[in-house]
Design a protein around this motif. Structure first.
Motif, PDB file in Angstrom:
ATOM      1  N   TYR A 277       0.831  -1.198   0.000  1.00 38.95           N
ATOM      2  CA  TYR A 277       0.000   0.000   0.000  1.00 38.95           C
ATOM      3  C   TYR A 277       0.869   1.252   0.000  1.00 38.95           C
ATOM      4  O   TYR A 277       1.876   1.321   0.707  1.00 38.95           O
ATOM      5  CB  TYR A 277      -0.911   0.034   1.235  1.00 38.95           C
ATOM      6  N   ASN A 281      -5.797   3.541   1.703  1.00 36.72           N
ATOM      7  CA  ASN A 281      -6.777   3.037   0.736  1.00 36.72           C
ATOM      8  C   ASN A 281      -6.256   3.061  -0.693  1.00 36.72           C
ATOM      9  O   ASN A 281      -7.039   3.085  -1.638  1.00 36.72           O
ATOM     10  CB  ASN A 281      -8.084   3.832   0.826  1.00 36.72           C
ATOM     11  N   GLN A 282      -4.955   3.060  -0.878  1.00 34.19           N
ATOM     12  CA  GLN A 282      -4.373   3.037  -2.215  1.00 34.19           C
ATOM     13  C   GLN A 282      -3.390   1.883  -2.320  1.00 34.19           C
ATOM     14  O   GLN A 282      -2.328   1.894  -1.712  1.00 34.19           O
ATOM     15  CB  GLN A 282      -3.662   4.360  -2.542  1.00 34.19           C
ATOM     16  N   LYS A 283      -3.751   0.871  -3.106  1.00 36.59           N
ATOM     17  CA  LYS A 283      -2.880  -0.287  -3.287  1.00 36.59           C
ATOM     18  C   LYS A 283      -1.688   0.093  -4.166  1.00 36.59           C
ATOM     19  O   LYS A 283      -1.753   0.999  -4.991  1.00 36.59           O
ATOM     20  CB  LYS A 283      -3.643  -1.445  -3.930  1.00 36.59           C
ATOM     21  N   HIS A 313      -9.736  -3.136  -8.750  1.00 32.99           N
ATOM     22  CA  HIS A 313     -10.790  -2.324  -8.149  1.00 32.99           C
ATOM     23  C   HIS A 313     -11.100  -2.690  -6.701  1.00 32.99           C
ATOM     24  O   HIS A 313     -11.883  -2.003  -6.052  1.00 32.99           O
ATOM     25  CB  HIS A 313     -12.068  -2.439  -8.986  1.00 32.99           C
ATOM     26  N   CYS A 314     -10.524  -3.769  -6.185  1.00 31.29           N
ATOM     27  CA  CYS A 314     -10.812  -4.126  -4.798  1.00 31.29           C
ATOM     28  C   CYS A 314     -10.075  -3.177  -3.857  1.00 31.29           C
ATOM     29  O   CYS A 314      -9.032  -2.619  -4.196  1.00 31.29           O
ATOM     30  CB  CYS A 314     -10.420  -5.578  -4.512  1.00 31.29           C
ATOM     31  N   ARG A 315     -10.630  -2.980  -2.683  1.00 34.55           N
ATOM     32  CA  ARG A 315     -10.065  -2.030  -1.725  1.00 34.55           C
ATOM     33  C   ARG A 315      -8.866  -2.609  -0.987  1.00 34.55           C
ATOM     34  O   ARG A 315      -7.970  -1.877  -0.570  1.00 34.55           O
ATOM     35  CB  ARG A 315     -11.147  -1.622  -0.721  1.00 34.55           C
ATOM     36  N   MET A 316      -8.835  -3.928  -0.781  1.00 34.05           N
ATOM     37  CA  MET A 316      -7.753  -4.551  -0.028  1.00 34.05           C
ATOM     38  C   MET A 316      -7.346  -5.851  -0.701  1.00 34.05           C
ATOM     39  O   MET A 316      -8.092  -6.420  -1.501  1.00 34.05           O
ATOM     40  CB  MET A 316      -8.169  -4.809   1.416  1.00 34.05           C
ATOM     41  N   SER A 371      -4.089  -6.474   8.046  1.00 34.02           N
ATOM     42  CA  SER A 371      -5.479  -6.153   7.776  1.00 34.02           C
ATOM     43  C   SER A 371      -6.229  -6.349   9.073  1.00 34.02           C
ATOM     44  O   SER A 371      -6.487  -7.469   9.472  1.00 34.02           O
ATOM     45  CB  SER A 371      -6.068  -7.049   6.687  1.00 34.02           C
ATOM     46  N   ASP A 382      -4.002  -4.014   5.119  1.00 33.32           N
ATOM     47  CA  ASP A 382      -4.651  -5.041   4.330  1.00 33.32           C
ATOM     48  C   ASP A 382      -4.361  -6.444   4.789  1.00 33.32           C
ATOM     49  O   ASP A 382      -5.240  -7.238   4.986  1.00 33.32           O
ATOM     50  CB  ASP A 382      -4.249  -4.916   2.864  1.00 33.32           C
TER      51      ASP A 382
END
Length: 528
Positions: A277, A281-283, A313-316, A371, A382
């Motif tokens: 990350y 919230n940015q992979k 598009h997944c958040r984690m 996570s 995550d």
């Protein structure tokens, strides 16, 4: 690089962020499940069997002289060898979080005892620590360095709960960074020594650490104190002379600001950094190649795989290194899935098939990602990953041994090794069979009080004859604690009175009436 989806995953709900992978003889084992172990696999250690893009989990076993190992998530884990080029090795497991969200400060050593096509047995030993013992934590790393013919475990980073004196009701389970101390642990004697280095100003967690000989490189990591991901690259050098060890730290240029990254080894000196990350919230979809020299490190950007739209598009995301250039990646499943908490999994191969041959991977890697479970107070991360040194080959075991989670009850409620009463002395490490019907588990009986609970027959002082009679008869049983209470609550049974025949009345005897003259004549004769 190639990315391949694992089409079918059995019991995928057990594989949640924070799990670890262990590799023995080319077989990859899963450890750190979500929740407490089930009856079919009380060890909580599973073989990951991958055949035709289908992943199955098969239970592993512990030897009789092993200690209890709880399912720890986010622990620090690495391999331990007698020297840098030894073939045999064992795993060191330190810290981590239990299913009750309790943090562990214990250290375990796990080794392979026996392996057959049907059963794999491990030995797990807990070792006592002394000196500057590291506090309970998670999200940290541990590595083993070799210098001057000696070896030492090096522990750094992680998070822990706020001290009790500083807790409030609103933030009772809040976490903080551990102090940026470097701990040297003697794996043989358990002696711990802490070092404070001026170059390490802030605590780090969920960072990547790579060890080679007497040097450890620390890359990235997240700091709660300033909510940043460190761009620094730290080089720790540990010298182990006959006297006191010497620990030095150097800050190198060319670091990467990332947390929760995964490192996999593709050659003796070459590694690939994937995932992680840039922010909460940015992979980080980019990949890097890391090349280690005798006294230097080089990090360059490499070609990334073709990520699927679901991954983009997944958040984690989360995962672990499977060894030899392969990585197991997981993303959350859709909310409409039939199985709750199920995830989708992919296998990322970072080198070609022609390069995938048996080779000894000497360098040790230990990387972390995080996570937090919903409700935890730590900032969103995550996953947590660990790097190991072999590929997950298929295990030719009978498919009938595949673990089925749906067939089992919760071991925390109905386990054989629970404390059934105040005087319970059943211990998994010291128990021996008491009844002739027992083999490898103590006999238990259900107490029918309230919702019911299980107790050990031996703790209830039941003879084998009574135990067999209770198991065969369809009657309720109450343990020693509830038997008196249930006696008082029972309705007295209705007593059926026996009917007795009526007694015949006694007949009156006939009496003779005497006249007055007769009575006088009788009295004169009596006194004459």
């Amino acid at each position: 690089m190639s990315l391949q989806m694992v089409s079918t995953v059995s019991n995928s709900s057990l594989l949640q962020p924070g799990f670890s992978l262990l590799n023995f003889d080319g077989h990859v084992f899963f450890f750190g499940q979500k929740g407490w172990p089930k009856r079919s696999c009380p060890t909580g250690v599973f073989l990951l069997d991958i055949k035709q893009n289908e992943l199955k989990m098969k239970p592993a076993f512990f030897s009789k002289d092993s200690c209890y190992l709880p399912p720890l998530r986010y622990p620090a884990l690495c391999t331990l060898r007698s020297d840098a080029r030894a073939d045999e090795y064992q795993y060191i497991i330190h810290g981590g979080k239990t299913p009750n969200n309790e943090l562990s400060d214990k250290i375990y050593f796990m080794s392979l005892v026996s392996k057959t096509s049907k059963k794999i047995t491990f030995q797990c030993i807990e070792k006592d620590l002394g000196g500057d013992v590291p506090e309970a934590r998670y999200g940290h790393t541990i590595n083993v360095v070799h210098s001057r013919g000696k070896s030492m475990s090096v522990l750094f980073g992680g998070r822990t709960y706020t001290p009790l004196a500083q807790r409030t009701t609103e933030k009772w389970n809040s976490v903080v960074d551990c102090l940026p101390s470097v701990f040297l642990i003697d794996s043989e004697f358990g002696c711990c020594t802490s070092y404070i280095l001026p170059e390490l100003q802030y605590g780090l967690s969920f960072h990547v650490s790579i060890a080679r000989d007497d040097t450890i490189y620390i890359l990235g990591g997240h700091s709660l104190q300033n909510n940043t991901r460190s761009p620094n690259l730290y080089k720790l050098k540990i010298d182990l002379p006959l006297g006191s060890p010497a620990v030095t730290c150097t800050i190198l240029p060319g670091g990467i600001s990332v947390s929760s990254a995964i490192v996999t080894q593709i050659s003796d000196t070459e590694f690939v950094l994937v995932g992680g990350y840039h922010s909460d919230n940015q992979k980080r979809l980019a990949c890097n190649t890391i090349v280690l020299g005798d006294s230097e490190i080089e990090i360059v950007e490499s070609v990334s795989p073709e990520w699927t739209p679901d991954i983009k598009h997944c958040r984690m995301w989360f995962g672990c290194d499977m060894g030899k250039g392969s990585v197991l990646l997981g993303i959350p499943g859709a909310n409409k899935q039939i199985i709750p908490d199920a995830n989708y999994f992919y296998i990322l191969r970072c080198k070609g098939t022609e390069e995938d041959k048996e080779e000894e991977l000497i360098t040790q890697i230990c990387s972390q990602t995080s996570s937090e479970d919903p409700g935890d107070s730590a900032p969103f991360e995550d996953s947590e990953e660990f790097c190991f040194s072999a590929e997950a080959n298929s295990f030719d075991a009978d498919d009938a041994d595949t673990y089925n989670e749906d067939d089992e009850e919760d071991e925390s409620e109905t386990g054989y090794w629970i404390t059934c009463c105040a005087s319970c002395n059943i211990d998994i490490n010291t128990w021996v069979p008491f009844y002739s019907t027992e083999l490898n588990k103590p006999a238990m009986i259900l107490c029918s009080s309230g919702a019911g609970h299980w107790v050990h027959a031996q703790c209830m002082d039941l003879s084998e004859t009574i135990l067999l009679r209770l198991s065969e008869a369809n009657i309720k049983y109450f343990c020693n604690k509830h038997v008196d209470l249930n006696k008082g609550l029972q309705t007295p049974q209705k007593v059926v009175r026996l009917k007795k025949p009526p007694m015949k009345p006694l007949r009156k005897k006939k009496t003779m009436k005497l006249s007055t003259s007769t009575k006088k004549s009788f009295l004169r004769r009596l006194f004459e």
